[in-house]
Design an enzyme around this catalytic site. Sequence first.
Site, PDB file in Angstrom:
ATOM      1  N   LYS A 187      -2.960   6.050  -3.857  1.00 33.56           N
ATOM      2  CA  LYS A 187      -3.843   6.834  -3.940  1.00 33.56           C
ATOM      3  C   LYS A 187      -3.877   7.793  -4.611  1.00 33.56           C
ATOM      4  O   LYS A 187      -2.634   8.578  -4.626  1.00 33.56           O
ATOM      5  CB  LYS A 187      -3.985   7.406  -2.793  1.00 33.56           C
ATOM      6  CG  LYS A 187      -4.104   5.891  -2.001  1.00 33.56           C
ATOM      7  CD  LYS A 187      -4.436   5.960   0.103  1.00 33.56           C
ATOM      8  CE  LYS A 187      -4.073   5.042   0.525  1.00 33.56           C
ATOM      9  NZ  LYS A 187      -2.384   4.523   0.825  1.00 33.56           N
TER      10      LYS A 187
ATOM     11  N   TYR B  47       2.816   9.541  -0.444  1.00 28.07           N
ATOM     12  CA  TYR B  47       4.353   9.511   0.391  1.00 28.07           C
ATOM     13  C   TYR B  47       6.171   9.605  -0.728  1.00 28.07           C
ATOM     14  O   TYR B  47       6.553   9.574   0.083  1.00 28.07           O
ATOM     15  CB  TYR B  47       4.216   7.858  -0.006  1.00 28.07           C
ATOM     16  CG  TYR B  47       3.185   7.844   0.734  1.00 28.07           C
ATOM     17  CD1 TYR B  47       2.154   7.948   2.140  1.00 28.07           C
ATOM     18  CD2 TYR B  47       2.619   6.065   1.460  1.00 28.07           C
ATOM     19  CE1 TYR B  47       1.007   7.872   2.639  1.00 28.07           C
ATOM     20  CE2 TYR B  47       1.394   6.045   1.914  1.00 28.07           C
ATOM     21  CZ  TYR B  47       0.514   6.481   2.366  1.00 28.07           C
ATOM     22  OH  TYR B  47      -0.756   6.118   3.071  1.00 28.07           O
TER      23      TYR B  47
ATOM     24  N   HIS C 103      -7.742  10.060  -1.212  1.00 28.84           N
ATOM     25  CA  HIS C 103      -7.519   9.659  -0.530  1.00 28.84           C
ATOM     26  C   HIS C 103      -7.360  10.360   0.530  1.00 28.84           C
ATOM     27  O   HIS C 103      -8.171   9.708   2.109  1.00 28.84           O
ATOM     28  CB  HIS C 103      -5.550  10.365  -0.949  1.00 28.84           C
ATOM     29  CG  HIS C 103      -4.307   9.882   0.391  1.00 28.84           C
ATOM     30  ND1 HIS C 103      -3.573   9.240   0.295  1.00 28.84           N
ATOM     31  CD2 HIS C 103      -4.929   9.428   1.845  1.00 28.84           C
ATOM     32  CE1 HIS C 103      -2.392   9.200   1.001  1.00 28.84           C
ATOM     33  NE2 HIS C 103      -3.233   8.968   2.181  1.00 28.84           N
TER      34      HIS C 103
ATOM     35  N   ASP D 188       1.158  -1.528   0.159  1.00 28.03           N
ATOM     36  CA  ASP D 188      -0.252   0.250   0.104  1.00 28.03           C
ATOM     37  C   ASP D 188       1.589   1.563  -0.055  1.00 28.03           C
ATOM     38  O   ASP D 188       1.731   1.785   1.049  1.00 28.03           O
ATOM     39  CB  ASP D 188      -1.124   0.100   1.087  1.00 28.03           C
ATOM     40  CG  ASP D 188      -2.028   1.241   1.280  1.00 28.03           C
ATOM     41  OD1 ASP D 188      -2.842   1.784   1.290  1.00 28.03           O
ATOM     42  OD2 ASP D 188      -1.521   2.085   1.977  1.00 28.03           O
TER      43      ASP D 188
END
Length: 278
Positions: free
Chosen positions: A75, A50, A108, A45
Amino acid sequence: MTVPTITLNDGNRIPQLGYGTFKVPAADAQRAVSEALELGYRHIDTAAIYGNEAEVGAAIAASGVARDELFVTTKLWNDRHDGDEPNAAIAESLDKLGIEKLDLYLIHWPTPAKDNYLHAWQKLIQLREAGLTRSIGVSNFLVPHLEKIVSATGVVPAVDQIELHPAYQQREVTSWAAAHDVRIEAWGPLGQGKYPLFDDPAVAGPASAHGKSPAQVVIRWHLQHEHVLFPKSVHRERLAQNIDVFDFALTDAEVAAIDAIDPGDGSGRVSSHPDEVN
């Protein structure tokens, strides 16, 4: 080691325990994901925000694990809900990950102040129809957000990925999800170390009784509630420990004691409220 899978409402199957890369620095991500894959993880994931999709992709490419044995999630970030931005965003994520199709693509956050998450959801439906992702879902959606997108489109998300741990169990969302066959993915499943969860007798007692760590007990609690979860670590020893949870089971009484940690008033939340993230 084979991790059990759960069937989503679209018929696809998802490994119940995966590796989460939230707050895994890009400098550590390729090594950590590579080690996770070596240890038997098959569900990764990540998210555009990120900043580690390229490193996740490099680890996947170098792993030798067949693509059809992996479940990869990323996401759509908050500033890409409008217009054709979701199309551009998924193309960028796929390029960084080095794959042709996602297994799961999530919105998200709902960003309700912008009031554009319905448009984003409509775009995700199109992306699934175009074959760019097998499943679509949401993250951090509360019941009003879920009801809005389902009533407008008739398409129910496969998952809702939410903050969920023993002190904050989001029973309103999980009840709605159960009634609509939406699988719950728990992020921050161990409480992110922000409260003394592992010292709670409801966790420490079963850990002693089963010869397991408190973290393993909490992971097992999630599994027995049929949550999908991905505890995060960058340490191989901890990665190995987190997946070593299929040789024991909590009793009904032990599960109930951990359930009772949440006072039910919302005070256990350790991160942002979805209505305040925009």
